[in-house]
Each structure stands twice: as structure tokens, then as C-alpha cells.
Design a protein around this motif. Structure first.
Motif, PDB file in Angstrom:
ATOM      1  N   TYR A  94      36.321  52.073  41.027  1.00 42.50           N
ATOM      2  CA  TYR A  94      37.074  50.691  41.133  1.00 42.50           C
ATOM      3  C   TYR A  94      37.250  50.362  42.490  1.00 42.50           C
ATOM      4  O   TYR A  94      37.104  49.029  42.617  1.00 42.50           O
ATOM      5  CB  TYR A  94      38.333  51.041  40.252  1.00 42.50           C
ATOM      6  CG  TYR A  94      39.219  49.829  40.199  1.00 42.50           C
ATOM      7  CD1 TYR A  94      39.462  48.948  39.040  1.00 42.50           C
ATOM      8  CD2 TYR A  94      40.208  49.283  41.048  1.00 42.50           C
ATOM      9  CE1 TYR A  94      39.907  47.766  38.821  1.00 42.50           C
ATOM     10  CE2 TYR A  94      40.838  48.196  40.923  1.00 42.50           C
ATOM     11  CZ  TYR A  94      40.899  47.440  40.026  1.00 42.50           C
ATOM     12  OH  TYR A  94      41.889  46.263  39.842  1.00 42.50           O
TER      13      TYR A  94
ATOM     14  N   SER B 208      35.585  46.984  44.137  1.00 36.61           N
ATOM     15  CA  SER B 208      36.741  45.748  44.433  1.00 36.61           C
ATOM     16  C   SER B 208      36.611  45.597  45.830  1.00 36.61           C
ATOM     17  O   SER B 208      36.359  44.226  46.104  1.00 36.61           O
ATOM     18  CB  SER B 208      38.131  46.628  44.041  1.00 36.61           C
ATOM     19  OG  SER B 208      38.396  46.466  42.664  1.00 36.61           O
TER      20      SER B 208
ATOM     21  N   ASP C 295      43.866  39.806  45.262  1.00 37.31           N
ATOM     22  CA  ASP C 295      45.207  40.228  44.782  1.00 37.31           C
ATOM     23  C   ASP C 295      45.729  41.650  44.945  1.00 37.31           C
ATOM     24  O   ASP C 295      45.322  42.597  44.189  1.00 37.31           O
ATOM     25  CB  ASP C 295      45.251  39.724  43.197  1.00 37.31           C
ATOM     26  CG  ASP C 295      46.660  40.057  42.411  1.00 37.31           C
ATOM     27  OD1 ASP C 295      47.449  40.603  43.040  1.00 37.31           O
ATOM     28  OD2 ASP C 295      46.963  39.697  41.408  1.00 37.31           O
ATOM     29  N   TYR C 296      46.031  41.844  46.181  1.00 40.99           N
ATOM     30  CA  TYR C 296      46.057  43.410  46.421  1.00 40.99           C
ATOM     31  C   TYR C 296      47.046  44.114  45.631  1.00 40.99           C
ATOM     32  O   TYR C 296      46.900  45.430  45.707  1.00 40.99           O
ATOM     33  CB  TYR C 296      46.183  43.347  48.155  1.00 40.99           C
ATOM     34  CG  TYR C 296      44.839  43.092  48.728  1.00 40.99           C
ATOM     35  CD1 TYR C 296      43.992  43.851  48.910  1.00 40.99           C
ATOM     36  CD2 TYR C 296      45.369  41.919  49.476  1.00 40.99           C
ATOM     37  CE1 TYR C 296      42.777  43.258  49.806  1.00 40.99           C
ATOM     38  CE2 TYR C 296      44.096  41.269  50.228  1.00 40.99           C
ATOM     39  CZ  TYR C 296      42.824  41.926  50.313  1.00 40.99           C
ATOM     40  OH  TYR C 296      41.803  41.838  51.093  1.00 40.99           O
ATOM     41  N   GLN C 297      48.209  43.530  45.236  1.00 38.13           N
ATOM     42  CA  GLN C 297      49.239  44.249  44.573  1.00 38.13           C
ATOM     43  C   GLN C 297      48.638  44.580  43.201  1.00 38.13           C
ATOM     44  O   GLN C 297      48.597  45.699  42.855  1.00 38.13           O
ATOM     45  CB  GLN C 297      50.355  43.227  44.316  1.00 38.13           C
ATOM     46  CG  GLN C 297      51.633  43.863  43.446  1.00 38.13           C
ATOM     47  CD  GLN C 297      52.559  43.049  43.480  1.00 38.13           C
ATOM     48  OE1 GLN C 297      52.632  42.212  44.095  1.00 38.13           O
ATOM     49  NE2 GLN C 297      53.532  43.401  42.583  1.00 38.13           N
ATOM     50  N   THR C 298      47.756  43.881  42.588  1.00 36.51           N
ATOM     51  CA  THR C 298      47.159  44.193  41.351  1.00 36.51           C
ATOM     52  C   THR C 298      46.225  45.257  41.592  1.00 36.51           C
ATOM     53  O   THR C 298      46.128  46.291  40.558  1.00 36.51           O
ATOM     54  CB  THR C 298      46.597  43.090  40.728  1.00 36.51           C
ATOM     55  OG1 THR C 298      47.561  42.013  40.331  1.00 36.51           O
ATOM     56  CG2 THR C 298      45.975  43.431  39.505  1.00 36.51           C
ATOM     57  N   LEU C 299      45.368  45.122  42.603  1.00 30.13           N
ATOM     58  CA  LEU C 299      44.267  46.039  42.745  1.00 30.13           C
ATOM     59  C   LEU C 299      45.123  47.621  42.918  1.00 30.13           C
ATOM     60  O   LEU C 299      44.476  48.505  42.542  1.00 30.13           O
ATOM     61  CB  LEU C 299      43.384  45.863  44.143  1.00 30.13           C
ATOM     62  CG  LEU C 299      42.632  44.476  43.951  1.00 30.13           C
ATOM     63  CD1 LEU C 299      42.081  43.991  45.158  1.00 30.13           C
ATOM     64  CD2 LEU C 299      41.549  44.818  43.012  1.00 30.13           C
ATOM     65  N   GLU C 300      46.168  47.669  43.800  1.00 29.63           N
ATOM     66  CA  GLU C 300      46.848  48.652  43.953  1.00 29.63           C
ATOM     67  C   GLU C 300      47.537  49.493  42.620  1.00 29.63           C
ATOM     68  O   GLU C 300      47.295  50.539  42.699  1.00 29.63           O
ATOM     69  CB  GLU C 300      48.077  48.666  44.958  1.00 29.63           C
ATOM     70  CG  GLU C 300      47.405  48.564  46.269  1.00 29.63           C
ATOM     71  CD  GLU C 300      46.626  49.896  46.770  1.00 29.63           C
ATOM     72  OE1 GLU C 300      46.996  50.975  46.641  1.00 29.63           O
ATOM     73  OE2 GLU C 300      45.806  49.473  47.569  1.00 29.63           O
ATOM     74  N   ASP C 301      47.855  48.428  41.998  1.00 32.18           N
ATOM     75  CA  ASP C 301      48.555  48.973  40.335  1.00 32.18           C
ATOM     76  C   ASP C 301      47.450  49.462  39.747  1.00 32.18           C
ATOM     77  O   ASP C 301      47.642  50.585  39.043  1.00 32.18           O
ATOM     78  CB  ASP C 301      49.159  47.799  39.944  1.00 32.18           C
ATOM     79  CG  ASP C 301      49.783  48.216  38.592  1.00 32.18           C
ATOM     80  OD1 ASP C 301      50.564  49.095  38.706  1.00 32.18           O
ATOM     81  OD2 ASP C 301      49.870  47.514  37.691  1.00 32.18           O
ATOM     82  N   HIS C 302      46.177  48.933  39.733  1.00 31.48           N
ATOM     83  CA  HIS C 302      45.184  49.414  38.796  1.00 31.48           C
ATOM     84  C   HIS C 302      44.704  50.544  39.443  1.00 31.48           C
ATOM     85  O   HIS C 302      44.420  51.564  38.662  1.00 31.48           O
ATOM     86  CB  HIS C 302      43.760  48.366  38.928  1.00 31.48           C
ATOM     87  CG  HIS C 302      44.342  47.152  38.054  1.00 31.48           C
ATOM     88  ND1 HIS C 302      43.120  45.786  37.899  1.00 31.48           N
ATOM     89  CD2 HIS C 302      45.240  46.837  37.400  1.00 31.48           C
ATOM     90  CE1 HIS C 302      43.809  45.127  37.112  1.00 31.48           C
ATOM     91  NE2 HIS C 302      44.961  45.596  36.838  1.00 31.48           N
TER      92      HIS C 302
ATOM     93  N   ARG D 151      40.319  37.205  44.202  1.00 32.39           N
ATOM     94  CA  ARG D 151      41.343  36.225  44.483  1.00 32.39           C
ATOM     95  C   ARG D 151      42.073  37.261  45.645  1.00 32.39           C
ATOM     96  O   ARG D 151      43.200  36.734  46.058  1.00 32.39           O
ATOM     97  CB  ARG D 151      42.398  36.313  43.215  1.00 32.39           C
ATOM     98  CG  ARG D 151      41.981  35.630  42.075  1.00 32.39           C
ATOM     99  CD  ARG D 151      43.129  35.270  41.041  1.00 32.39           C
ATOM    100  NE  ARG D 151      43.751  36.668  40.569  1.00 32.39           N
ATOM    101  CZ  ARG D 151      43.243  37.127  39.512  1.00 32.39           C
ATOM    102  NH1 ARG D 151      42.423  37.015  38.572  1.00 32.39           N
ATOM    103  NH2 ARG D 151      44.109  38.347  39.049  1.00 32.39           N
TER     104      ARG D 151
ATOM    105  N   PRO E 229      41.286  40.134  40.148  1.00 37.15           N
ATOM    106  CA  PRO E 229      41.878  40.369  41.299  1.00 37.15           C
ATOM    107  C   PRO E 229      41.270  40.443  42.628  1.00 37.15           C
ATOM    108  O   PRO E 229      41.665  40.128  43.405  1.00 37.15           O
ATOM    109  CB  PRO E 229      42.741  41.547  40.695  1.00 37.15           C
ATOM    110  CG  PRO E 229      41.679  42.469  39.671  1.00 37.15           C
ATOM    111  CD  PRO E 229      41.185  41.442  39.095  1.00 37.15           C
TER     112      PRO E 229
END
Length: 257
Positions: free
Chosen positions: A247, A251, A226-233, A224, A221
């Protein structure tokens, strides 16, 4: 050329190196450790070698003395050891400079650093070990090169300042990557999941990285963006602030690189 060698130290490096030297045709004359029982554990794996817990090697038949102790102990042992005339004293540290051996009684000093991670219960094939060598005396350097070549075809003459850079790079490549895997084990265990599910991924990632280079092999992520996935993780990891911060930092570094 075969050498008579004494090994000073009984840790992980000595545990693997002493038998490897003997298997390569050299004679390991003595193994030193402050605790004689630790030296005996290594000499018990050798054909004929004396265990010692004193640093008087004045009567030793060895020509090369390999100092395989913890970094902080190198200056003390190097200063205290009594060596015969014409002896070569080398240390196996990735970070300590050559001149740390300057006050020893050795006629010649050098560095014989095996660039590998050593664990006692994990067998090492020394043909896969890179050796970094350093010595100011050319004739002695050639002896160290012959010794290294008897164990592995991968050996390089490297100055202390460059060896430090290599050691730092090795910490990132080996120690830190291992710690990341330890964290992934913890995450899986906390969730009640089998870590074996990740093993094929880890093997493929390392193989791919070595084949095509780390930059091309980077996925996930962060690369890519992919900030939405990063925030979710990151929210998922809120149970451990330290892991969550690791993390976030890694990232962000992937994104910035």
C-alpha cells in the motif's frame, strides 16, 4: 488457407488453442504431452487427433508444430522433437526469444504468442486475443499471419526484445492488478464483509481506464495527496506488514508519477 497442425503441450494454452484451431477450419493432427492422459483430455475435445507421449513426429502430416509448454521446458522439447522436412516449429511464450528454437530439427522457426490469460475452466473468445508473431523467413511469417488471422483480427509482428517489454507490461496490467483484487478480497473477508460490494467499482474502474486512459482515470487518496487518509489506511493494514508495504509503495508511486 487451412493448415495441418500438431500441438506439443497440454497446459492451459493448448487446452484452449487446439479446439480454437479446429473451429477455425484447421486440422489438429496430434497433441503431445509427457503424460498421455493429459494429451487424451485435449484430443477428446477434438474431431480427430492422435494423442502422443513421444517426440517422434517424423511421420506426421502436420506442417506447423506449436510448442505450448512451460518456458523452462521449451529448449529441451525443441531439441528432442523429431520433425519432418519442411516443418515450422513455433513457441507460444511471451518471454523466450526466437533463437531458443535454433537447435531444433525444424526447417523454419517462429513465435506464435497469444497475449491472453488462459484458465482451463474459463472460455476464451479468440477473436478478443492479440497474437504476437515473429519469424526470420518471410514466407513462413506470412503463413503464421494467415494462421493468426483465422483466429483473430488482432495480430502484430513483434521482435523478441519488444515482446519481452509487452510481456512485462502485461504482468503489471493483468497479473498484478488481479493480485490487488485478491488482496481486496482478503481485506473484505477478514472484516466479515461481502466482496460483491466492490464489484461495480472494479468494473467501472477498468471500463473507465480503457476508455480515457489510466492517468486520467486515477482517483483516490494518493493522487489527491491526502496524507491523513493514507496514514490511516496504513495503520489499518498493520496486521499484515507485506500488504501495508505494498500500500505504501504504490501510494508513493502514484504521488510521484
Amino acid at each position: 488457407m487451412k493448415f495441418k497442425i500438431a500441438v506439443l503441450g497440454a497446459g492451459n494454452v493448448a487446452w484452449h488453442l487446439a479446439p480454437a484451431l479446429e473451429n477455425a477450419g484447421h486440422e489438429v493432427t496430434e497433441v503431445y504431452a509427457r503424460d498421455i492422459d493429459e494429451a487424451i483430455k485435449i484430443t477428446g475435445r477434438l474431431y480427430s487427433s492422435e494423442a502422443k507421449n513421444d517426440l517422434d513426429f517424423s511421420e506426421s502430416e502436420a506442417e506447423i508444430f506449436i510448442l505450448a509448454v512451460k518456458d523452462f521446458a521449451i529448449p529441451e522439447v525443441a531439441d528432442e522433437v523429431i520433425l519432418p522436412e519442411g516443418s515450422i516449429l513455433v513457441h507460444t511464450s511471451g518471454t523466450m526469444p526466437l533463437d531458443i528454437l535454433g537447435y531444433s530439427s525444424a526447417s523454419y522457426t517462429g513465435i506464435f504468442y497469444p497475449l491472453q490469460s488462459f484458465t482451463k475452466d474459463r472460455k476464451i473468445d479468440f477473436e478478443d486475443v492479440t497474437f504476437l508473431l515473429e519469424c526470420e523467413d518471410e514466407e513462413t511469417l506470412q503463413k503464421l499471419r494467415k494462421l493468426a488471422k483465422s483466429l483473430s483480427s488482432m495480430n502484430y509482428v513483434v521482435k523478441s526484445k519488444d515482446r519481452k517489454a509487452i510481456h512485462v507490461a502485461a504482468v503489471f496490467a493483468s497479473n498484478f492488478s488481479n493480485h490487488m483484487i485478491r488482496i481486496s478480497e482478503e481485506i473484505m473477508r477478514r472484516q466479515g464483509l461481502d466482496f460483491d460490494m466492490l464489484k461495480p467499482l472494479i468494473v467501472e474502474q477498468i471500463s473507465k481506464t480503457l476508455q480515457i486512459g489510466a492517468k486520467k482515470a486515477q482517483t483516490g487518496p494518493a493522487i489527491r495527496e491526502d496524507y491523513q487518509t493514507l496514514e490511516d489506511h496504513h495503520r489499518f493494514l498493520n496486521y499484515n506488514d507485506s500488504i501495508a508495504e505494498i500500500y505504501r509503495l504504490i501510494s508513493q508511486d502514484i504521488i510521484d508519477s
